[in-house]
Enzyme design. Structure first.
Site, PDB file in Angstrom:
ATOM      1  CE1 TYR A   1       0.305  -7.674  -2.370  1.00  0.00           C
ATOM      2  CE2 TYR A   1       2.005  -6.491  -3.534  1.00  0.00           C
ATOM      3  CZ  TYR A   1       0.798  -6.398  -2.753  1.00  0.00           C
ATOM      4  OH  TYR A   1       0.279  -5.099  -2.693  1.00  0.00           O
TER       5      TYR A   1
ATOM      6  NE  ARG B   1       5.088  -5.688   4.033  1.00  0.00           N
ATOM      7  CZ  ARG B   1       5.062  -4.522   3.540  1.00  0.00           C
ATOM      8  NH1 ARG B   1       4.757  -3.306   4.132  1.00  0.00           N
ATOM      9  NH2 ARG B   1       5.647  -4.397   2.391  1.00  0.00           N
TER      10      ARG B   1
ATOM     11  NE  ARG C   1     -12.422 -21.624  -8.478  1.00  0.00           N
ATOM     12  CZ  ARG C   1     -13.580 -21.466  -7.925  1.00  0.00           C
ATOM     13  NH1 ARG C   1     -14.297 -22.150  -7.595  1.00  0.00           N
ATOM     14  NH2 ARG C   1     -13.797 -20.293  -7.572  1.00  0.00           N
TER      15      ARG C   1
ATOM     16  CG  HIS D   1     -14.336 -21.713  -2.060  1.00  0.00           C
ATOM     17  ND1 HIS D   1     -14.651 -22.298  -3.301  1.00  0.00           N
ATOM     18  CD2 HIS D   1     -14.633 -20.426  -2.108  1.00  0.00           C
ATOM     19  CE1 HIS D   1     -15.231 -21.206  -3.939  1.00  0.00           C
ATOM     20  NE2 HIS D   1     -15.042 -20.180  -3.593  1.00  0.00           N
TER      21      HIS D   1
ATOM     22  CE  LYS E   1       3.315  -5.551  -0.278  1.00  0.00           C
ATOM     23  NZ  LYS E   1       2.317  -4.495  -0.486  1.00  0.00           N
TER      24      LYS E   1
ATOM     25  CD  GLU F   1      -3.586   0.759   3.317  1.00  0.00           C
ATOM     26  OE1 GLU F   1      -2.440   0.758   3.693  1.00  0.00           O
ATOM     27  OE2 GLU F   1      -4.303  -0.306   3.445  1.00  0.00           O
TER      28      GLU F   1
ATOM     29  CG  LEU G   1       0.718  -3.535   3.983  1.00  0.00           C
ATOM     30  CD1 LEU G   1       0.386  -4.754   4.597  1.00  0.00           C
ATOM     31  CD2 LEU G   1       1.268  -3.133   2.788  1.00  0.00           C
TER      32      LEU G   1
HETATM   33  N1  PDD Z   1       2.339  -1.626  -1.950  1.00  0.00           N
HETATM   34  N2  PDD Z   1      -0.644   0.082   1.847  1.00  0.00           N
HETATM   35  C1  PDD Z   1      -0.912  -0.696   0.680  1.00  0.00           C
HETATM   36  C2  PDD Z   1      -2.113  -1.106   0.561  1.00  0.00           C
HETATM   37  C3  PDD Z   1       0.278  -1.157  -0.104  1.00  0.00           C
HETATM   38  O1  PDD Z   1      -0.062  -1.859  -1.140  1.00  0.00           O
HETATM   39  C4  PDD Z   1       1.277  -0.681   0.204  1.00  0.00           C
HETATM   40  C5  PDD Z   1       2.650  -1.090  -0.806  1.00  0.00           C
HETATM   41  C6  PDD Z   1       1.663   0.225   1.209  1.00  0.00           C
HETATM   42  C7  PDD Z   1       3.171   0.814   1.632  1.00  0.00           C
HETATM   43  O2  PDD Z   1       4.003  -0.187   1.686  1.00  0.00           O
HETATM   44  P1  PDD Z   1       5.752  -0.374   1.679  1.00  0.00           P
HETATM   45  O3  PDD Z   1       6.071   1.049   2.294  1.00  0.00           O
HETATM   46  O4  PDD Z   1       6.008  -1.524   2.490  1.00  0.00           O
HETATM   47  O5  PDD Z   1       5.820  -0.413   0.388  1.00  0.00           O
HETATM   48  C8  PDD Z   1       0.737   0.359   1.955  1.00  0.00           C
HETATM   49  C9  PDD Z   1       3.217  -2.043  -2.919  1.00  0.00           C
HETATM   50  C10 PDD Z   1       4.286  -1.179  -3.096  1.00  0.00           C
HETATM   51  C11 PDD Z   1       2.672  -2.281  -4.064  1.00  0.00           C
HETATM   52  O6  PDD Z   1       1.749  -3.063  -4.145  1.00  0.00           O
HETATM   53  O7  PDD Z   1       3.014  -2.413  -5.399  1.00  0.00           O
END
Ligand code: PDD
Length: 288
Positions: A33, A52, A100, A102, A149, A182, A206
């Site tokens: 996503y 990304r 379904r 895996h 992501k 993070e 991420l």
């Molecule tokens: N999340 N790290 C994680 C685990 C994240 O889920 C996100 C962003 C970031 C920051 O990435 P960016 O600056 O590209 O938004 C870092 C989004 C906002 C979400 O899951 O809602």
């Protein structure tokens, strides 16, 4: 006005927007996503978010359901139909519908695409930024490829819930060596002696688009960035701390596990970066 979602080729009112029970995203978390901010009716840093998204899809060997231009059109059209000028657009792509099992389906299904939009209360976020937010720390028990992501966000969900139950706004993950990786949905930073510090990009975090923009902004403002992980102790001893994400841009963090960071108020460098952020972010054409 009802909200409109794009689901596999159709723009539908939310009440009718459904995915199949055997969608691999629903069954297996097999999807990726993106979240992109909408400001003044335009997408913020669209190019980098789509880049990304392509990298995430390639990492999971999911064939994009649409090529770049049509995908951008669908995203813009969903924003337009929702008439949101300040908000977020959410783009989710899963491997699609299959019995379904895996392993990847033998005959690749068409990847499933969902786009939703929601309004953001900017005044509320700005109010939080004026006081700063609290975070708690939680062990980083996620898988080893959080640079992709993916929609598999259960540890992030549990971390955010733990924060909520502790009366904090967010949670910062801490690895086995005691270094902050993070936030649950953000990147983590500290400021010490006028130098910004954040973790180097790797498979353990991420790489945030907001983080990339803040790094460039810091270079413009001649603020040094040290790409080195920091411990929770170092956060406590820092002058300032903040997090970055598309939903909050630069958000001051003033408490960690109940201890004040610096003065316990948003610091000057954090505030400067927050104020200057949109000078460096790429603002698209107005959609709404
Ligand atoms: N999340 N790290 C994680 C685990 C994240 O889920 C996100 C962003 C970031 C920051 O990435 P960016 O600056 O590209 O938004 C870092 C989004 C906002 C979400 O899951 O809602």
């Amino acid at each position: 006005m009802s909200r409109i979602a794009y689901v596999n080729g159709r723009y539908l009112p939310f009440g009718e927007a459904h995915v199949h029970v055997e969608d691999r995203g629903y069954q297996l978390g097999d999807g990726v996503y993106e979240v992109c901010e909408i400001r003044d009716g335009a997408l913020v840093d669209e190019r980098r978010h789509f880049e990304r998204l392509s990298r995430s899809l390639a990492a999971l060997r999911i064939v994009p359901p649409l090529s770049s231009e049509p995908l951008r059109f669908v995203v813009a059209e969903t924003v337009r139909r929702n008439r949101v000028r300040e908000g977020l657009v959410y783009v989710q792509i899963t491997r699609g519908v299959a019995r379904r099992d895996h392993g990847f389906p033998e005959r690749s299904p068409k990847a499933a695409l969902v786009v939703t939009v929601r309004a953001l209360d900017r005044a509320k976020i700005d109010a939080s930024a004026r006081t700063g937010i609290s975070v708690i720390t939680v062990p980083d028990d996620r898988w080893g490829r959080v640079d992709i992501k993916t929609i598999g966000l259960l540890p992030n969900v549990l971390a955010r819930q733990a924060a909520k139950e502790a009366g904090a706004k967010d949670a910062w993950f801490v690895d086995d060596e005691g270094f902050v990786t993070e936030g649950a949905s953000s990147n983590a930073w500290i400021v010490k002696d006028g130098i910004l510090r954040t973790r180097e990009s790797s498979s353990r975090i991420l790489t945030g688009i907001t983080m990339m923009v803040v790094k460039e902004l810091a270079a413009d403002l001649q603020i040094k960035v040290d790409l080195r992980a920091f411990t929770v102790e170092e956060v406590r001893a820092a002058d300032e701390a903040f997090l970055t994400s598309a939903t909050q841009t630069v958000m001051p963090v003033v408490r960690i596990d109940g201890s004040a960071v610096g003065s316990g108020r948003p610091g000057p460098l954090t505030t400067r970066l927050r104020e200057a952020f949109y000078r460096k972010a790429e603002l698209g054409r107005s959609i709404t």
